[in-house]
Design an enzyme around this catalytic site. Sequence first.
Site, short mmCIF file in Angstrom:
data_model
loop_
_atom_site.label_atom_id
_atom_site.label_comp_id
_atom_site.label_asym_id
_atom_site.label_seq_id
_atom_site.Cartn_x
_atom_site.Cartn_y
_atom_site.Cartn_z
N LYS A 153 85.91 21.12 144.00
CA LYS A 153 86.55 20.67 142.76
C LYS A 153 85.52 20.68 141.63
O LYS A 153 84.30 20.73 141.88
CB LYS A 153 87.12 19.26 142.96
CG LYS A 153 86.07 18.21 143.28
CD LYS A 153 86.69 16.88 143.69
CE LYS A 153 85.61 15.87 144.01
NZ LYS A 153 86.14 14.68 144.71
N HIS A 205 90.90 8.61 152.02
CA HIS A 205 89.55 8.71 151.46
C HIS A 205 88.92 7.33 151.50
O HIS A 205 89.54 6.35 151.09
CB HIS A 205 89.68 9.22 150.02
CG HIS A 205 88.40 9.62 149.35
ND1 HIS A 205 87.48 10.47 149.95
CD2 HIS A 205 87.88 9.32 148.13
CE1 HIS A 205 86.46 10.67 149.10
NE2 HIS A 205 86.68 9.98 148.00
N MET A 261 72.29 17.15 120.39
CA MET A 261 73.44 17.91 120.88
C MET A 261 73.01 19.18 121.62
O MET A 261 73.60 19.54 122.65
CB MET A 261 74.35 18.29 119.70
CG MET A 261 75.68 18.87 120.12
SD MET A 261 76.71 19.33 118.71
CE MET A 261 77.05 17.75 117.96
N ASP A 262 71.97 19.85 121.10
CA ASP A 262 71.58 21.15 121.67
C ASP A 262 70.12 21.23 122.08
O ASP A 262 69.69 22.27 122.56
CB ASP A 262 71.82 22.26 120.64
CG ASP A 262 73.24 22.25 120.14
OD1 ASP A 262 74.09 22.84 120.82
OD2 ASP A 262 73.50 21.62 119.10
#
Length: 411
Positions: free
Chosen positions: A42, A179, A335-336
Site C-alpha cells: 500500500k 489486524h 519547502m524545497d
Amino acid sequence: MLQTSQDPLFPGRVIVDLGAIAENLEVLRSFAPGVAQMAVVKADAYGHGLLPVAMAALQAGATWLGVAQLAEARALREGLDAAGIDRSAAPILAWVAPSGADWAGALEAGIDLSVSWTWVLAEICAAARVTGIRARIHVKIDTGMSRAGSTRADLPALVAAVRMAEEDGLIEVVGAWSHLSRGDDLSEDGRASTAAQVEVFEQGLRSFADAGIKPRIRHLSATSGILWHPEAHYDMVRAGIGMYGLSPDPLTARGAALGLRPAMTLRAPLTSVKVVEDGAPASYGGTWRAPGRRWLGLVPLGYADGILRAGSNGAPVLVEGRKAITTRVVGRICMDQFIVDLGAAEGEPGAPSARSGRAPARVGDTATLFGDPDRGAPSADEWAQAAGTINYEIVTRLGERVPRVHLSAAE
Ligand SMILES: *Cc1c(COP(=O)(O)O)cnc(C)c1O
C-alpha cells in the site's frame, strides 16, 4: 503520471535496493516458516514504488499482495497483467471499502475484497450479479482496533448475510482476517491485549465454522505479529514495514538486530557550500545561529518532498565530501531545501569562502538523509526520532516528485 515525478533533472534520488526487499522477506519467513506471505505494498509500497516492489516480492517468494485502496489494487493489477504475470499467481487483497466504489471494476480486475459490514457485502453482491463474477472476499473481524472489522455485536448479522451470499453463488469466502493493534508492545499489558485480540479472532472463526463458512486463509499478523507473536501466524502473514528493512518498533528491537536491511536510501547532491560568519542565522526565523565561522551545505530537498519540517534543527545527514561527515540539519527545513552544518571554517571574519581553509565538501557531493546504517548512512529511525514520528511515516511521506531508482537483486 505527473511528468515531474519522473523528471531526470530533479536533483534528489530515492534508491531502492530490491535485493534487500528479497532478503528481508526471507528473514521474515524464518520467523514464520511454512506460512503464506502477503507483501503489503500500500501507499506506493511505503514510498518504494508499487510495481517494482510487488514484482520483486513475488519473485522472492511472497504469494499474495496487499494494498489499502482499490485504486492501488487496480493500478497494481494493470501493471502485473502488462508484465504477463498470471492472476492466479498474484492474488491482490484491497481492504479499504468506500461505499459506492467501482466494485464491478474490482471484480473484473480479479481483486479480493475485505468485508466488515453487511452494507459492503450488499454492494459487492450487486456487482457480482451485474458482472456474473463471483466475488472473492475476506471477512474482517474487529479484534480490538475499532477500525475496520465486524464488532462482536454485528457479527451474527454479517455471518448470516455471508452464508446467504455464498449459497447464492455470489461470493467465495477466501479469507477471515483481522489486524492487531498492539503487536509491537511486549509489555505485560501489551501482551495481554494481543492475547485478548487473538481470542476475539478465535471466537469470530468459531462463528464462521458454526454457520458452515470455511475461510481457506486465516490471517492476523503484520510485521510485529510475524516477529513477536507466533501464536498469531495462522495460514498467512502480512509483511509490511519489515519487508522494507525497518523494525515496527526500534525500541523493542532495532532492524539490524532482527537481520533486516533498509531498502531505501534518500540522497541529493549539495547545491551550495559556503562560509557564514559567527552568529549568522540559518533559514526562516533564524532558529539556528552559527557558533563561529562555519561551512554550511545546502541540500535540494524539502517538506514538499516529504522531508518532515519537524526534523528541522536536528535530523541527521551524512555528507560524503573530502571525508564522510555525519552532521545535522540546521535551521528550519524549507519547502524545497534545507541547510546542513559542515563544520568550523578557518580564516579572518569577512574573508571570502575561498580563503577559509579547505572546504570540507564541494557542490555536487552527496548528502544522504537516510539509508542502510551498516553503510554509514543515518537511519530512517533517527529521522523519525528527530521529527517526533515513526519510521513508517518517514518513508511513506516521500514526495512523488523525487525519482525512484530501483536496483535489481543482482546489482
Ligand atoms: C499496513 C498494514 C499491514 C502491514 O503492517 P506492517 O506493520 O507494516 O507490517 C498489514 N495489515 C494491514 C491491515 C495493514 O493496514
